[in-house]
Write a protein that holds these residues in place. Structure first.
Motif, PDB file in Angstrom:
ATOM      1  N   ILE A 113       0.831  -1.202   0.000  1.00 45.58           N
ATOM      2  CA  ILE A 113       0.000   0.000   0.000  1.00 45.58           C
ATOM      3  C   ILE A 113       0.867   1.254   0.000  1.00 45.58           C
ATOM      4  CG2 ILE A 113      -1.751   1.283   1.282  1.00 45.58           C
ATOM      5  CD1 ILE A 113      -2.812  -1.409   2.305  1.00 45.58           C
ATOM      6  N   THR A 114       1.968   1.227   0.734  1.00 41.97           N
ATOM      7  CA  THR A 114       2.883   2.368   0.750  1.00 41.97           C
ATOM      8  C   THR A 114       3.466   2.608  -0.638  1.00 41.97           C
ATOM      9  OG1 THR A 114       3.452   2.006   3.076  1.00 41.97           O
ATOM     10  CG2 THR A 114       4.995   3.299   1.767  1.00 41.97           C
ATOM     11  N   ASN A 115       3.812   1.540  -1.343  1.00 45.35           N
ATOM     12  CA  ASN A 115       4.347   1.688  -2.703  1.00 45.35           C
ATOM     13  C   ASN A 115       3.276   2.192  -3.663  1.00 45.35           C
ATOM     14  OD1 ASN A 115       6.835   0.836  -1.816  1.00 45.35           O
ATOM     15  ND2 ASN A 115       6.650  -1.241  -2.621  1.00 45.35           N
ATOM     16  N   GLN A 116       2.031   1.748  -3.481  1.00 46.50           N
ATOM     17  CA  GLN A 116       0.936   2.276  -4.292  1.00 46.50           C
ATOM     18  C   GLN A 116       0.762   3.772  -4.031  1.00 46.50           C
ATOM     19  OE1 GLN A 116      -2.192  -0.350  -2.906  1.00 46.50           O
ATOM     20  NE2 GLN A 116      -2.114  -1.580  -4.774  1.00 46.50           N
ATOM     21  N   ALA A 117       0.838   4.157  -2.758  1.00 48.44           N
ATOM     22  CA  ALA A 117       0.711   5.573  -2.406  1.00 48.44           C
ATOM     23  C   ALA A 117       1.838   6.392  -3.018  1.00 48.44           C
ATOM     24  CB  ALA A 117       0.715   5.729  -0.878  1.00 48.44           C
ATOM     25  N   ALA A 118       3.050   5.833  -3.040  1.00 42.51           N
ATOM     26  CA  ALA A 118       4.188   6.551  -3.612  1.00 42.51           C
ATOM     27  C   ALA A 118       3.970   6.807  -5.101  1.00 42.51           C
ATOM     28  CB  ALA A 118       5.468   5.741  -3.392  1.00 42.51           C
ATOM     29  N   LEU A 119       3.386   5.835  -5.811  1.00 42.57           N
ATOM     30  CA  LEU A 119       3.111   6.033  -7.228  1.00 42.57           C
ATOM     31  C   LEU A 119       2.062   7.116  -7.434  1.00 42.57           C
ATOM     32  CD1 LEU A 119       3.406   5.404 -10.174  1.00 42.57           C
ATOM     33  CD2 LEU A 119       1.994   3.358  -9.875  1.00 42.57           C
ATOM     34  N   LEU A 120       0.980   7.086  -6.657  1.00 41.12           N
ATOM     35  CA  LEU A 120      -0.034   8.133  -6.779  1.00 41.12           C
ATOM     36  C   LEU A 120       0.554   9.497  -6.433  1.00 41.12           C
ATOM     37  CD1 LEU A 120      -3.363   6.645  -5.355  1.00 41.12           C
ATOM     38  CD2 LEU A 120      -2.517   6.675  -7.709  1.00 41.12           C
ATOM     39  N   SER A 121       1.413   9.542  -5.429  1.00 44.69           N
ATOM     40  CA  SER A 121       2.034  10.806  -5.037  1.00 44.69           C
ATOM     41  C   SER A 121       2.890  11.358  -6.166  1.00 44.69           C
ATOM     42  CB  SER A 121       2.888  10.600  -3.785  1.00 44.69           C
ATOM     43  OG  SER A 121       3.515  11.797  -3.398  1.00 44.69           O
ATOM     44  N   MET A 122       3.642  10.494  -6.846  1.00 42.80           N
ATOM     45  CA  MET A 122       4.465  10.927  -7.960  1.00 42.80           C
ATOM     46  C   MET A 122       3.608  11.506  -9.080  1.00 42.80           C
ATOM     47  SD  MET A 122       5.514  10.016 -11.252  1.00 42.80           S
ATOM     48  CE  MET A 122       5.167   8.273 -11.415  1.00 42.80           C
ATOM     49  N   LEU A 123       2.401  10.955  -9.248  1.00 44.76           N
ATOM     50  CA  LEU A 123       1.500  11.427 -10.297  1.00 44.76           C
ATOM     51  C   LEU A 123       0.685  12.637  -9.865  1.00 44.76           C
ATOM     52  CD1 LEU A 123       0.205   7.978 -11.598  1.00 44.76           C
ATOM     53  CD2 LEU A 123       2.003   9.412 -12.565  1.00 44.76           C
ATOM     54  N   GLY A 124       0.887  13.087  -8.642  1.00 42.43           N
ATOM     55  CA  GLY A 124       0.133  14.230  -8.154  1.00 42.43           C
ATOM     56  C   GLY A 124      -1.289  13.895  -7.813  1.00 42.43           C
ATOM     57  N   SER A 125      -1.589  12.623  -7.602  1.00 43.27           N
ATOM     58  CA  SER A 125      -2.947  12.192  -7.283  1.00 43.27           C
ATOM     59  C   SER A 125      -3.108  12.038  -5.778  1.00 43.27           C
ATOM     60  CB  SER A 125      -3.256  10.882  -8.018  1.00 43.27           C
ATOM     61  OG  SER A 125      -4.635  10.604  -7.971  1.00 43.27           O
ATOM     62  N   GLN A 126      -4.229  11.470  -5.357  1.00 44.47           N
ATOM     63  CA  GLN A 126      -4.601  11.435  -3.945  1.00 44.47           C
ATOM     64  C   GLN A 126      -3.940  10.259  -3.228  1.00 44.47           C
ATOM     65  OE1 GLN A 126      -8.827  11.957  -3.262  1.00 44.47           O
ATOM     66  NE2 GLN A 126      -9.051  13.093  -5.161  1.00 44.47           N
ATOM     67  N   ALA A 127      -2.737  10.502  -2.712  1.00 41.69           N
ATOM     68  CA  ALA A 127      -1.961   9.455  -2.052  1.00 41.69           C
ATOM     69  C   ALA A 127      -2.196   9.392  -0.554  1.00 41.69           C
ATOM     70  CB  ALA A 127      -0.475   9.667  -2.322  1.00 41.69           C
ATOM     71  N   ALA A 128      -2.591  10.507   0.066  1.00 43.99           N
ATOM     72  CA  ALA A 128      -2.696  10.565   1.533  1.00 43.99           C
ATOM     73  C   ALA A 128      -3.580   9.470   2.121  1.00 43.99           C
ATOM     74  CB  ALA A 128      -3.180  11.945   1.965  1.00 43.99           C
ATOM     75  N   PRO A 129      -4.759   9.173   1.532  1.00 46.78           N
ATOM     76  CA  PRO A 129      -5.581   8.100   2.107  1.00 46.78           C
ATOM     77  C   PRO A 129      -4.872   6.756   2.140  1.00 46.78           C
ATOM     78  CG  PRO A 129      -6.886   9.443   0.615  1.00 46.78           C
ATOM     79  CD  PRO A 129      -5.471   9.867   0.436  1.00 46.78           C
ATOM     80  N   LEU A 130      -4.039   6.472   1.143  1.00 51.34           N
ATOM     81  CA  LEU A 130      -3.330   5.194   1.121  1.00 51.34           C
ATOM     82  C   LEU A 130      -2.256   5.137   2.202  1.00 51.34           C
ATOM     83  CD1 LEU A 130      -2.902   4.284  -2.660  1.00 51.34           C
ATOM     84  CD2 LEU A 130      -4.604   3.489  -1.024  1.00 51.34           C
ATOM     85  N   TYR A 131      -1.540   6.216   2.403  1.00 51.20           N
ATOM     86  CA  TYR A 131      -0.542   6.231   3.484  1.00 51.20           C
ATOM     87  C   TYR A 131      -1.222   5.971   4.827  1.00 51.20           C
ATOM     88  CZ  TYR A 131       3.191   8.018   0.448  1.00 51.20           C
ATOM     89  OH  TYR A 131       4.144   8.166  -0.533  1.00 51.20           O
TER      90      TYR A 131
END
Length: 314
Positions: A113-131
């Motif tokens: 899940i942390t790695n999924q969040a990192a990918l969304l964060s790189m894309l400027g998408s909504q990563a905070a809920p995943l973290y």
């Protein structure tokens, strides 16, 4: 140390000579030392191998991946007894307590899940809920936070996308890339003395690679990032977007091309971080598998080392 893969998409005959894989095609002959090869992918129905080469590949620990007539990976060959403590490690693996297996699964899912969040964060998408979700995963993930995270992740990674849509080319690319990564992980588990069929969480009686499917989870975002690039999601030439994926890309429908398959076959060479060191995804599978064997032996999930993808927007 093995560091390269061989992807064959044209008719070829493979033989053994001087501990080298000899590839004979219409264009001529190519020779590769077996010690350099980690995997061979037969992405053609017009390839033949000698028994001598096949035996040498197993001796060298090379994973052999076979595809069907539609170019979908549908099988692999792995060597037996690749570790000097094979029986001892297998016994430790089988004797692992439910508590230890649950703690290891917690570590794996948190990393995924942390790695999924990192990918969304790189894309400027909504990563905070995943973290936040990653922090809430408990041993065994009884609340199935992994599934909740997946729903958020796919919604914000691709536009108009579901994993159930077999007609979507992005799913075909994901499945192809996952098959490549799964084969590498199975190879690494065998080399570490572990039994791929005995899982931590996956426990299907029909699946000979339950443990490979367990360890695959945090590696999936490495494949996802490559598929995102191949499917031209979002305005990559302008950098990340704060709105997440905004277009469909030109390749959402249709069949995998040879260019897609060649690109995805190289996913094991993607740069990855593990234990604060930059390595290839292939080497990360080996080090993660070794650390899993050590974690089972020491009865400590803290020993398990898992990858962190190095993500770039294009």
């Amino acid at each position: 140390m093995a560091w390269r893969g061989l992807h064959l998409s044209q008719p070829a005959r493979l033989t053994l000579a001087d501990n080298q894989c000899v590839i004979t095609q219409d264009q001529g002959e190519t020779r590769l030392p077996l010690e350099d090869i980690a995997w061979i992918m037969l992405d053609t129905q017009q390839a033949s191998l000698t028994a001598a080469l096949l035996a040498a590949c197993m001796e060298a620990g090379i994973a052999l991946i076979i595809t069907d007539a539609r170019h979908h990976p549908n099988g692999m060959a792995l060597p037996f007894h690749r570790h000097h403590r094979q029986a001892e490690i297998a016994a430790i693996q089988i004797a692992a307590t439910e508590s230890l297996r649950n703690r290891l699964w917690q570590t794996i899912i948190r990393a995924k899940i942390t790695n999924q969040a990192a990918l969304l964060s790189m894309l400027g998408s909504q990563a905070a809920p995943l973290y936040a979700m990653a922090e809430r995963v408990t041993p065994g993930d009884p609340e199935n936070i992994e599934a909740r995270a997946a729903r958020h992740y796919w919604q914000h990674l691709f536009a108009d996308f579901t994993r159930q849509n077999e007609a979507d080319l992005r799913n075909a690319m994901l499945n192809y890339g996952y098959a490549i990564m799964r084969a590498a992980i199975a190879r690494a588990l065998v080399a570490a003395g572990l039994l791929p069929a005995i899982g931590l969480h996956h426990a299907s009686a029909l699946n000979p690679f339950n443990l490979a499917d367990d360890l695959l989870e945090p590696f999936r975002p490495i494949v996802d990032a490559m598929v995102w690039r191949l499917s031209n999601q979002g305005p990559t030439s302008q950098g990340p977007t704060s709105q997440g994926p905004t277009n469909h890309g030109p390749t959402n429908q249709g069949a995998l091309t040879i260019e897609h398959r060649r690109a995805l076959a190289s996913v094991l060479l993607e740069p990855t971080r593990l234990a604060e060191t930059t390595i290839t995804a292939l080497l990360a599978t080996e080090q993660s598998a070794t650390s899993l064997a050590q974690a089972l032996d020491a009865k400590s999930a803290k020993i398990l080392r898992l990858p962190e993808p190095i993500l770039t927007p294009s």
